[in-house]
Scaffold this motif. Sequence first.
Motif, short mmCIF file in Angstrom:
data_model
loop_
_atom_site.label_atom_id
_atom_site.label_comp_id
_atom_site.label_asym_id
_atom_site.label_seq_id
_atom_site.Cartn_x
_atom_site.Cartn_y
_atom_site.Cartn_z
N GLY A 645 -63.62 -35.94 -4.38
CA GLY A 645 -63.78 -35.99 -5.76
C GLY A 645 -63.67 -34.55 -6.42
N SER A 649 -61.15 -33.45 -9.35
CA SER A 649 -61.53 -32.87 -10.56
C SER A 649 -60.70 -31.68 -10.82
CB SER A 649 -63.10 -32.86 -10.49
OG SER A 649 -63.54 -31.67 -9.56
N ILE A 685 -65.95 -41.96 -6.15
CA ILE A 685 -66.16 -40.68 -6.31
C ILE A 685 -67.32 -40.27 -7.17
CG2 ILE A 685 -63.71 -40.02 -5.72
CD1 ILE A 685 -63.79 -39.18 -8.91
N ASN A 689 -67.54 -35.92 -11.01
CA ASN A 689 -66.00 -35.61 -11.13
C ASN A 689 -65.26 -36.67 -11.71
OD1 ASN A 689 -66.70 -35.31 -7.66
ND2 ASN A 689 -66.63 -33.69 -8.92
N LYS A 690 -65.88 -37.93 -12.06
CA LYS A 690 -65.37 -38.75 -13.12
C LYS A 690 -65.29 -38.25 -14.33
CE LYS A 690 -66.12 -42.81 -10.28
NZ LYS A 690 -66.67 -44.39 -10.16
#
Length: 834
Positions: A645, A649, A685, A689-690
């Motif tokens: 993740g 990112s 993740i 990070n999303k």
Amino acid sequence: MALTIPTHFKFKPLNLQHQKSQTHLEFIRVRSTRNYSIGSYFSTHHRIVLTRVCSDGGRETRVGPQQPMPYDLESSRSGSSNPADGDVAFFVRMLGLDNDPLEREKAVIALWKYSQRGEQYVDAIIQFHESINLTVNLLQSDSSSACEAALGLLRMISSVNVYREFVAESGAIEVIIALLSRSFLTSGVKEQSLYTLWNLSIDEKLQEKIANPVLLPLLINFLEDGNKKVKECAGGFLATLARSRFNHKVMVEAGVIPKMAKLLKTDVERSNVSANFLNIDVDRLKVIRKEARNTLLELAKDECYRILVMEEGLLLVPLVGTTAYKSFRPPLDSRPSWPDGTLIEWTPKVQSKYGASEVLLGLRCRDNDANMEEAKINAMAAQSRQRFLARAGCIEMENGENSQGESSSDLQFTILPLLDGVARLVLILGLEDESAIARAAESIAGASISNHMRVSFKEAGAVKHLVRLLGHRSDAVRLAVIHALERLSVSNDVCRIIEVEGVLHPLIDALKNSEGSDSLMEKTLNILARILDPSNEMKSKEATRKTGSFGNMDEILISKSTSSLDSAAVGLLVGILKTSSPDLQRKAASILEFATDSDQSIDKIISADIECGLDAVFQQKVLQDTELERDQQTELLALKVEEAGLAISAASRLLTRLLDFESFRSTTNPARFEELLRKILRSSIPLDNKDWVAACLVKLSSFSSPGLYFENPMNIEATLHETIPRLIEQIKSSSPEAQEVAVLELNEIISEGVVDCTRAVAAEGGIFPLVKLIEDGTSTAVGAGLAILYNLSMITENHPTIVAAGAFPALERIVQSERPESMRAIHLLRALPT
């Protein structure tokens, strides 16, 4: 109680007439021709033959029990004479519990004096198997003289290897420890007790019984005793215990390290004040300091305990040998400067061969310039001391002998006070011996455990030496130097100095040559990522904005940093994105993200096939094989997903920056990246990070037709026209709880990456309340609000509104407070126009 002399022997009074005729008695022990062990010997009867030696030369022999000649106990106590060999049995018998306490005291004093004559005399005493038990019993006496003599006798017995176990089995260890716990003891009792236990501790089987939580605090207190011999003995005793690793834990818990560090930091060479304060002469204090150093060196073999030693203001320094210092050639005619290279506008009339001019310079600055930093003055003084020792040829020498032999480790070290240790390590960096340089660099890396330590190395001039050594011909030296720079660069202040010293070109060269070493590549990327950290850029922006010249600093940073990223370096970084681990991918993506500030670097990045590199990062293997790896440990799988993740990112932020350039948009396939990012949003993740992925997806969608990927138009209509307006009104409310609930739900909607939802937030007037929320909201609400604003900043039409809402002051306050949300605030600042 059983007596040492067999009960069937009854000594009779001697005839006084024989004494007058100048005769004396000799006890001759007639042994069997059979060999006996010590244990079997005690249980075997032996015949005692009384022989009278007459004045006329004749010899009269009687076999049977007789009484030995009385011995003058007072003379024994005064030390004027010692018992004869044949009188040992008598004095052992006098130790019996049925005798008068005064007679027992006189007897043990006589035996102590007798034992001091040598090992064979100790053997004579130990033949009587009750001698040890009776001596141990005397330790409960109220007489200090009796206790001291009994301990002295036990000390002599325990000095013989084969008898230590007998002393331990008699219960002497427990009794002595209990004795040392008394509130008042004479110095003699303390000394003999410690020496006895010290002798016993040589046997590793007995150390576990000796090194216990009761004795160790007592030993530590004895380090501050008024008697110099007690101090010295306690220090040596602790040094012996420290040689066994299983003692380390209990010693550290008892507080050994602070006490030993205090002794070691006492300045014997330059002042006698400390010695007088401790009520001990300088020579004795040197011995105690040597024992303290040996103890700390043994404890420092454990990494955790080494940190505790350094936290006490001490530093481990490798012993490289006096020969290595012969290559030291300091410039004598150069302009005076501080150790970090800052020039000083002052020149002495006469240059000193041994560096006295530098010492005088430091004194002058201390007296005349009150504004001079104390750290610089201390670094100058320490540097002058170490240079003087090197020039005089007495470095690593103590009492005229090489101190290298004092350490017990294969790679030998010594321990110095912090300032001297830092100056010594920097001095070694300037030598020619490759092994010495590598060991010094590794020591600097190991010592850089705090910001104070890192700044100390910076003030001492370590950075310029390390940057110079990046071009060394030895691979071992280069690896050690990069390790040291990597640890020093953790400090932002030191990191800026590393960049100023021109480290980028050598680091890029090291990165090009590090393909065969993952460790070297990782450390090099760490340094580059810290130098090119956006937080450093924002601090520079803030400083420039305060001076009124905002905008120029960006050009300075770009010219100093990204100009060093040539095509080969960019190609190597893109190659890392394609093939390396997620951790290295994250660092490479961060470096390339910073490089996107330069139009010149964009062409290099595009030509290096950055699209394939990003594609590789977005397709993390751990996300694709999650279903197949359910049998793995949950913790291990979660760690892998988290690392993936972070890499995703970082790549999302890089892609977001690249989308600002028409040259990249015209050569890439946005639909391919949109498909990958939408798949990532459905993965496992972390949500933080999303947020970056969703922001990048918003940026991509802004170049596509609106509503292209809507799966359910009815749901989208409800979200756009009912949910989002309602949540914005709720954010405007005065209730912190209601605001937090609303902003979290709104962030969840925005994180889907649908550009129409992002536009709807701006259209409904949500920017102003969001900016106000990041100023006054809870920590959770601020994090969600920053994520939404970052998504909004992906659409350039929203930039004027975000700035007009007062985002800059609010974001700067978040960055200065160093809150957990500060990094997200930094990225938002970078996304906004300057």
